[in-house]
Scaffold this motif. Sequence first.
Motif, mmCIF file in Angstrom:
data_model
loop_
_atom_site.group_PDB
_atom_site.id
_atom_site.type_symbol
_atom_site.label_atom_id
_atom_site.label_comp_id
_atom_site.label_asym_id
_atom_site.label_seq_id
_atom_site.Cartn_x
_atom_site.Cartn_y
_atom_site.Cartn_z
ATOM 1 N N ALA A 162 7.513 -5.334 -15.423
ATOM 2 C CA ALA A 162 7.921 -5.041 -14.057
ATOM 3 C C ALA A 162 7.283 -3.742 -13.617
ATOM 4 O O ALA A 162 6.841 -2.928 -14.434
ATOM 5 N N TRP A 163 7.213 -3.544 -12.314
ATOM 6 C CA TRP A 163 6.758 -2.287 -11.751
ATOM 7 C C TRP A 163 7.915 -1.299 -11.673
ATOM 8 O O TRP A 163 7.818 -0.175 -12.130
ATOM 9 N N ARG A 164 9.039 -1.736 -11.123
ATOM 10 C CA ARG A 164 10.261 -0.950 -11.103
ATOM 11 C C ARG A 164 11.433 -1.877 -11.387
ATOM 12 O O ARG A 164 11.396 -3.058 -11.058
ATOM 13 N N GLY A 165 12.491 -1.326 -11.964
ATOM 14 C CA GLY A 165 13.664 -2.147 -12.242
ATOM 15 C C GLY A 165 13.476 -2.976 -13.488
ATOM 16 O O GLY A 165 13.027 -2.478 -14.522
ATOM 17 N N GLY A 166 13.819 -4.272 -13.390
ATOM 18 C CA GLY A 166 13.784 -5.096 -14.580
ATOM 19 C C GLY A 166 12.990 -6.366 -14.490
ATOM 20 O O GLY A 166 12.881 -7.097 -15.477
ATOM 21 N N SER A 167 12.402 -6.674 -13.310
ATOM 22 C CA SER A 167 11.744 -7.969 -13.154
ATOM 23 C C SER A 167 10.618 -7.890 -12.140
ATOM 24 O O SER A 167 10.542 -6.963 -11.329
ATOM 25 N N SER A 168 9.752 -8.887 -12.201
ATOM 26 C CA SER A 168 8.671 -9.044 -11.234
ATOM 27 C C SER A 168 8.514 -10.534 -10.956
ATOM 28 O O SER A 168 9.163 -11.371 -11.586
ATOM 29 N N VAL A 169 7.665 -10.877 -10.008
ATOM 30 C CA VAL A 169 7.377 -12.280 -9.698
ATOM 31 C C VAL A 169 6.109 -12.680 -10.441
ATOM 32 O O VAL A 169 5.078 -12.008 -10.330
ATOM 33 N N LEU A 170 6.189 -13.762 -11.193
ATOM 34 C CA LEU A 170 5.043 -14.248 -11.967
ATOM 35 C C LEU A 170 4.597 -15.599 -11.428
ATOM 36 O O LEU A 170 5.403 -16.525 -11.309
ATOM 37 N N VAL A 171 3.310 -15.701 -11.103
ATOM 38 C CA VAL A 171 2.689 -16.962 -10.699
ATOM 39 C C VAL A 171 1.773 -17.391 -11.835
ATOM 40 O O VAL A 171 0.869 -16.651 -12.226
ATOM 41 N N ASP A 172 1.998 -18.588 -12.361
ATOM 42 C CA ASP A 172 1.313 -19.032 -13.578
ATOM 43 C C ASP A 172 0.851 -20.470 -13.390
ATOM 44 O O ASP A 172 1.676 -21.367 -13.191
ATOM 45 N N GLY A 173 -0.476 -20.711 -13.424
ATOM 46 C CA GLY A 173 -0.962 -22.071 -13.279
ATOM 47 C C GLY A 173 -2.461 -22.146 -13.164
ATOM 48 O O GLY A 173 -3.173 -21.137 -13.165
ATOM 49 N N GLU A 174 -2.965 -23.365 -13.043
ATOM 50 C CA GLU A 174 -4.408 -23.600 -12.945
ATOM 51 C C GLU A 174 -4.987 -23.074 -11.645
ATOM 52 O O GLU A 174 -6.114 -22.593 -11.601
ATOM 53 N N LEU A 175 -4.205 -23.201 -10.562
ATOM 54 C CA LEU A 175 -4.698 -22.823 -9.227
ATOM 55 C C LEU A 175 -6.040 -23.486 -8.947
ATOM 56 O O LEU A 175 -7.036 -22.831 -8.597
ATOM 57 N N ASP A 176 -6.076 -24.820 -9.088
ATOM 58 C CA ASP A 176 -7.313 -25.556 -8.827
ATOM 59 C C ASP A 176 -7.639 -25.639 -7.337
ATOM 60 O O ASP A 176 -8.748 -26.010 -6.954
ATOM 61 N N GLU A 177 -6.661 -25.295 -6.486
ATOM 62 C CA GLU A 177 -6.859 -25.149 -5.050
ATOM 63 C C GLU A 177 -6.129 -23.880 -4.610
ATOM 64 O O GLU A 177 -5.201 -23.427 -5.290
#
Length: 667
Positions: free
Chosen positions: A457-472
């Motif tokens: 995380a940047w601050r606190g305890g969590s962040s948003v994670l985007v995880d995938g192929e992103l083929d588009e």
Amino acid sequence: MNPSRRTVLVAGTAAALLPAPSAAAAPKTKEAATPPYASYWYPDSLPSGTPGTGITWRSLKTWSAADDADLAFNAASVPLAPRFTPVPANTTARTGQARVQALVSFGPTSANPSQGSATADYYTPTHWAYLDELVFWGGSAGEGLILAPNAPVVDAAHRHGVPVLGTIFLPPTAYGGQLRWTRDLVQKDSAGHYPLAARLVAVAAAYGFDGWFVNAETGGGNTALGSDMLGFVRELKTLAAARGQRVTWYDAMTVNGTVNWQGALDSQNQAFFQAADDMFVDFRWSAGTLASSGQKAVGLGRGRYELWAGVDVESNGSSTSVNWDAIVPTGKSHIASIGFYRPEWTRNHLPAGRTPGDFHAADDRFWTGRSLDPSRPDGTDPWRAPAVSVADRSTVSSVPFASVFNTGHGLRWYEDGQVTSDLPWNHLGLQDRLPSRRWTVRTAGERPAVTFDFADAWRGGSSVLVDGELDEPAVLDLYVTQLPITVDTVVELTHRTDAGRVNVELAVATAEPGGAGATSPYTYVPVNAVDTWQTSTVRLTGLSGTVHALGVRLTATDGPVRWRLGGLTVRDAVTTPAAPTGPRITAATGGDLRLAWDAAPGEVRHYTLHRVLPDGTRRFLGGTCQRAYFVSGLQPEQGERAARFELRSVGELYTSSAPVAVTHPWP
């Protein structure tokens, strides 16, 4: 509630605490430092015998704010935020129809920490956008019957525009209920008034929550008691309304003083419904009784959505079989509102060793539905999640606005991407205003996984994670907003690429979508991709009016991609809060301390407390929105003659004030 559906709340052992609030009632001298807990009372008379370990029996009739030693730790500080309803994310969600209420037990009646604890395993609601009322549920014959919500719950709910009610629970006799407690509650003074009605309103005002849920289930009453209860509820509502508070009645006691759950609005409970702001309809409703109840409410000059149709999810959660068409049919107007009983199933049903990620996966399934994307509801899903039927709301309507996607619990505490405490924690009052549409992703290709992630995380305890192929290219909606644009307005993204290569663009919409379920008309502004935490500042050059939506567009140049978002800010200028004053230790027992301070002038989001070690290292101890804090189990470092603490104000932009220091000499 029907005793067959009751889970009795029993006293639990106290957990190690993290934070605590307002210094108004702090002791003036250093006394023994005891942990602060959420408050609970009997109406007047106490049980016979002695309380169990960790339980304190108190009478509400004798309560006063001036004598409440823990008031500083339990009084909420965040006002109830106004919110608005944007164009719905899908074509099935309605505006202005069914509402959603939740009855949630956040912990035991007794020994429920006032301000968080040293574990990440905690029910941390985040789908506030679909909630209209939260009831702080609990109470038991052996501990106390009247519960005041603790400050972290109220602060988090208020930040998202959700009112919170305390609970008055008069238990069935099968669970230890005694009719004398009902009579205590509705006792009258010589002038014919109900003194405990006034006391309840005073408690809610002092603690900063929004009213009371009245649940009278002790059998054996008569018409006289029913008449007294009706008079009590009427006076409670009158007094509450004058202070901006609410009263919800539970369908149990009838006008003749007996307990007989109706599962409907009818002649047996109509007077109580009329005396209150709304009513929770017991689980035994049917399609027919809900339809007739709605018609009766309208005939009384009230609204059908002032009736919460009880849905018991304590045992089966999102696998519960519900006749949804009786409440929120898809082809016609909604019949009633939804009253969830115990949605914390999303945490409680998970096995030992559950992680925050496990909890959020189950919670997203409950509130969003099987598709996990509110813009694409799954019509074959037997669980009709709130996002399918109810339009989301937002409180993001003024600048400055910032979020570090802190959910209110974590495995560690981070500051500027660095770990400053490696201990797990929870504290709902530190939760951010979170994205309401989780997670809406628009792509012509394979949909990536989007989650709150607790590994970094940047601050606190969590962040948003985007995880995938992103083929588009994939567009992730983050916030629906009503933020005015000036010549000075900038948006800041704090982000990092963990794997792959990706082009990042800020998505900004200055108009609303053309209709329900439509994509926001985004303008895309390039942002440099980075491999380490970095804050990118984007000027809204050429844009004017109002920001109606914010998101990001990710285009992979080398996949698969793991991209992390740690912060989002919209501001016109950088502001830094003033420092608090008068830090002091008000009670001490070895390494257990109660601290208090005077509020910083101006706007403050919360306060943080660090311990400064002899080598100069700062260790995070906790944060709170209040002006008092409890720490436990401190030990002197080698050669340390006094522990040194630094207290800071934190503003809406997460800028911190200069520190103020206080020391604790070791014996």
